[in-house]
Each structure stands twice: as structure tokens, then as C-alpha cells.
Design a protein around this motif. Structure first.
Motif, short mmCIF file in Angstrom:
data_model
loop_
_atom_site.label_atom_id
_atom_site.label_comp_id
_atom_site.label_asym_id
_atom_site.label_seq_id
_atom_site.Cartn_x
_atom_site.Cartn_y
_atom_site.Cartn_z
N CYS A 66 16.85 -57.02 50.38
CA CYS A 66 16.78 -55.78 49.59
C CYS A 66 15.37 -55.39 49.16
CB CYS A 66 17.64 -55.91 48.33
SG CYS A 66 19.19 -56.83 48.55
N HIS A 70 13.65 -52.01 47.63
CA HIS A 70 13.76 -52.00 46.16
C HIS A 70 12.62 -52.74 45.46
CE1 HIS A 70 17.59 -49.90 45.79
NE2 HIS A 70 17.99 -50.57 46.85
N ALA A 74 12.78 -56.58 42.12
CA ALA A 74 13.67 -55.43 41.92
C ALA A 74 13.01 -54.33 41.10
CB ALA A 74 14.99 -55.86 41.27
N LEU A 83 15.97 -51.59 40.69
CA LEU A 83 17.32 -52.04 40.30
C LEU A 83 17.30 -52.73 38.93
CD1 LEU A 83 18.73 -53.19 43.75
CD2 LEU A 83 18.99 -50.99 42.59
N SER A 86 18.58 -49.76 37.24
CA SER A 86 19.92 -49.35 37.68
C SER A 86 21.00 -50.25 37.09
CB SER A 86 20.02 -49.41 39.20
OG SER A 86 19.03 -48.60 39.81
N PHE A 95 28.24 -51.36 41.26
CA PHE A 95 27.23 -52.06 42.05
C PHE A 95 27.80 -52.42 43.43
CE2 PHE A 95 25.92 -56.34 43.43
CZ PHE A 95 24.57 -56.11 43.70
N LEU A 134 20.18 -59.73 39.67
CA LEU A 134 19.75 -58.41 39.23
C LEU A 134 20.11 -58.15 37.77
CD1 LEU A 134 20.60 -56.33 42.43
CD2 LEU A 134 18.32 -56.97 41.57
#
Ligand code: HEC
Length: 152
Positions: A66, A70, A74, A83, A86, A95, A134
Motif C-alpha cells: 500500500c 499511501h 500511511a 490513511l 482516513s 475500510f 493503520l
């Protein structure tokens, strides 16, 4: 094997992986050292900058798949949103929905695409752990960088 059969075998593997992941919540959580909450939402443990196995695995998975979009830790990039922010807003189901199905921004430029990872076992089988990592970042419980694993 025809292409069709191969596809079906692949889907079966992905599906069984996803199912065994779901069924194994108890044992996996015990091994992870971070039990799922009463609502089945995965949790994390951060103690003196050390994390449970699942959260550590999430850190690794995030940075293999990711982070190219991202960002490291993150924290976002010009390709995709941070994220860490987010996950303050999205719940566990939202998610999973975005990661499995992907999403295409229909905004002014419309050129930002979140790919669908629903058929990628490297992601689907580790969704809970990626969420753990996350969420720990979004909650401010875990600073950036490579965490240490609890007890190891
Ligand atoms: C090819 C680049 C790319 C990769 C790789 C990628 N994403 Fe995304 N992701 C995006 C973009 C772009 C968006 C914003 C899409 C939109 O707003 O419509 C997004 C959106 C999201 C969102 C929703 C964020 C929000 O604020 O609503 C989540 C959650 C997410 N991605 C998780 C992941 C996870 C987990 C991975 C790794 C398994 C991943 N993404 C890999 C590009 C990517």
C-alpha cells in the motif's frame, strides 16, 4: 487446466483463505496477543513502542503493497490520501469495503484510483492486520517507523 478451471481454483483458494481467516479469529488473536473487540473489530497492542504480532504483520504488509501510493507510515502522497487520517473516520466495515472493492474518485480530476484488492491473497488474508496497524497509527498510539515486536 482450462483458464476457467484455473480461475475457479484461484477463487477457491482465495475464498478458503478468507474463510479460514474469519474462522480463526480466536486462535489468531491469541497468537497475535491482541484480541478482537466484542464487536469482532480487530484491536492492537502498543506497549513501549512495541506491538503485537498482528499489528507488526500489518506494518509489513502495508509497506509491501500500500505504501507506494499511501506513503510511508500511511502518511499519504500525491497519489493517495493519508490513511492515518482516513482511519479516524472510516470504521472497520468501510475500510474492508474500500480495500476489497476499490474506489474511483469521481471528483474534478477523476484520475485517482484505489485498486480493488479483493482477489489478492497478500492483502485479503491480512486485512485484519493491516487494519490493526493503520488504526494504531490513526489513534496516535504508534509513531512512524518500523515498530518492535512484543516479546521478540
Ligand atoms: C495504485 C495506488 C494505490 C494503492 C497501491 C493502494 N491505494 Fe488505497 N487509495 C488510492 C487512492 C487514489 C485512493 C482515493 C480514492 C478515492 O478517493 O476515490 C485510495 C483510498 C483508500 C482508502 C479510503 C480512504 C478514505 O479516506 O476514504 C483506503 C481505506 C485505502 N485506500 C486503503 C488501501 C490499502 C489498505 C492498500 C494496500 C492493501 C491500498 N489502499 C493500496 C490508491 C491506492
Amino acid at each position: 487446466m482450462t483458464t476457467n478451471t484455473r480461475l475457479r481454483v484461484f477463487l477457491a483458494l482465495v475464498l478458503s483463505g478468507a474463510l479460514s481467516g474469519a474462522v480463526a479469529i480466536g486462535p489468531v488473536a491469541a497468537d497475535d496477543d491482541a484480541p478482537a473487540g466484542p464487536d469482532g473489530v480487530p484491536t492492537y497492542i502498543v506497549r513501549d513502542g512495541q506491538v503485537d504480532k498482528g499489528t507488526y504483520n500489518g506494518f509489513r504488509r502495508f509497506h509491501s503493497v500500500c505504501h507506494t501510493c499511501h506513503g510511508f507510515d500511511a502518511s499519504g502522497s500525491s497519489f493517495a490520501p493519508p490513511l492515518v487520517d482516513s482511519l479516524k473516520r472510516l470504521d472497520y466495515d468501510q475500510f474492508k469495503e474500500v480495500v476489497i472493492n476499490g474506489r474511483q474518485n469521481q471528483g474534478a480530476t477523476g484520475d485517482k484510483v484505489m485498486p480493488s484488492f479483493g482477489l489478492d491473497p497478500n492483502v485479503v488474508m491480512h486485512l485484519d492486520d493491516i487494519y490493526r496497524y493503520l488504526k494504531a497509527r490513526a489513534d496516535g498510539a504508534l509513531p512512524g517507523g518500523r515498530p518492535q515486536r512484543l516479546g521478540g
